[in-house]
Design a protein around this motif. Structure first.
Motif, PDB file in Angstrom:
ATOM      1  N   SER A  16       0.834  -1.208   0.000  1.00 22.20           N
ATOM      2  CA  SER A  16       0.000   0.000   0.000  1.00 22.20           C
ATOM      3  C   SER A  16       0.863   1.249   0.000  1.00 22.20           C
ATOM      4  N   ARG A  18       0.135   5.773   0.195  1.00 23.73           N
ATOM      5  CA  ARG A  18      -0.825   6.860   0.348  1.00 23.73           C
ATOM      6  C   ARG A  18      -0.197   8.130  -0.219  1.00 23.73           C
ATOM      7  N   ARG A  65      -9.567  -1.126  -4.816  1.00 24.53           N
ATOM      8  CA  ARG A  65      -8.190  -1.064  -4.318  1.00 24.53           C
ATOM      9  C   ARG A  65      -7.765   0.369  -3.991  1.00 24.53           C
ATOM     10  N   GLN A  80      -5.487   6.834  -1.504  1.00 23.50           N
ATOM     11  CA  GLN A  80      -5.106   5.632  -0.775  1.00 23.50           C
ATOM     12  C   GLN A  80      -5.068   4.471  -1.754  1.00 23.50           C
ATOM     13  N   ASN A  82      -4.244   0.484  -2.171  1.00 23.38           N
ATOM     14  CA  ASN A  82      -4.031  -0.805  -1.509  1.00 23.38           C
ATOM     15  C   ASN A  82      -3.914  -1.900  -2.549  1.00 23.38           C
ATOM     16  N   ASN A  83      -3.324  -3.022  -2.135  1.00 25.59           N
ATOM     17  CA  ASN A  83      -3.181  -4.176  -3.022  1.00 25.59           C
ATOM     18  C   ASN A  83      -2.592  -3.751  -4.377  1.00 25.59           C
TER      19      ASN A  83
END
Length: 131
Positions: A16, A18, A65, A80, A82-83
Motif C-alpha cells: 500500500s 498513500r 483497491r 489511498q 491498496n493491493n
C-alpha cells in the motif's frame, strides 16, 4: 493554483501507498480534485476524482483497491492505494478540474476522468510496484 504531490515510492506487489496533494493559491473555485497517472510508453489516464459534493469517480481497473478519502481541508487531498500491482507503476499527478455532465443511471453533475476537464496539474510523484 499550485499543486504538490508527496508519498510516492517503491513497494512490492500487494503493498500500500498513500499519496497526498497540497494545493496553494485559489482553490475555492475547483469543482473537482483528484489524480491522474502515466505509465511508461502509455497515455495519461484518470485514476480517481472527487466532486465538491463528495461523489467520486474511480477508474474501473483500480476500483476496490484505490480510494480518495474525504479530507476536511479543501486544500489537501489523498489517494489511498491498496493491493498494488506492477501495472500500477506510473507517475501520479494530482489535479484540479471542472465539473461536467456524466451518465450512469441518468445524467448527473460530477467529475470526469478525461484530461479535457483538468485545469491544473502537479509535477508528479513516482510509484513503482515490483513483483
Amino acid at each position: 493554483v499550485q499543486l504538490e504531490e508527496s508519498g510516492g515510492g517503491s513497494v512490492q506487489s500487494g503493498g500500500s501507498l498513500r499519496l497526498s496533494c497540497s494545493a496553494s493559491g485559489v482553490t475555492s473555485g475547483s469543482d473537482c480534485v483528484g489524480w491522474f497517472r502515466q505509465a511508461p510508453r502509455k497515455e495519461r489516464e484518470g485514476v480517481a476524482m472527487v466532486h465538491k459534493n463528495g461523489r467520486t469517480n474511480i477508474r474501473n481497473t483500480v476500483k476496490g483497491r484505490f480510494s480518495i478519502p474525504q479530507d476536511s481541508s479543501k486544500n489537501t487531498w489523498v489517494l489511498q492505494m491498496n493491493n498494488l500491482r506492477p501495472e500500477d507503476t506510473a507517475m501520479y499527478f494530482c489535479v484540479t478540474g471542472r465539473e461536467t455532465l456524466l451518465s450512469g443511471g441518468g445524467l448527473y453533475t460530477g467529475c470526469s476522468l478525461r484530461e479535457e476537464n483538468v485545469d491544473a496539474w502537479g509535477h508528479g510523484t513516482q510509484v513503482t510496484v515490483s513483483l
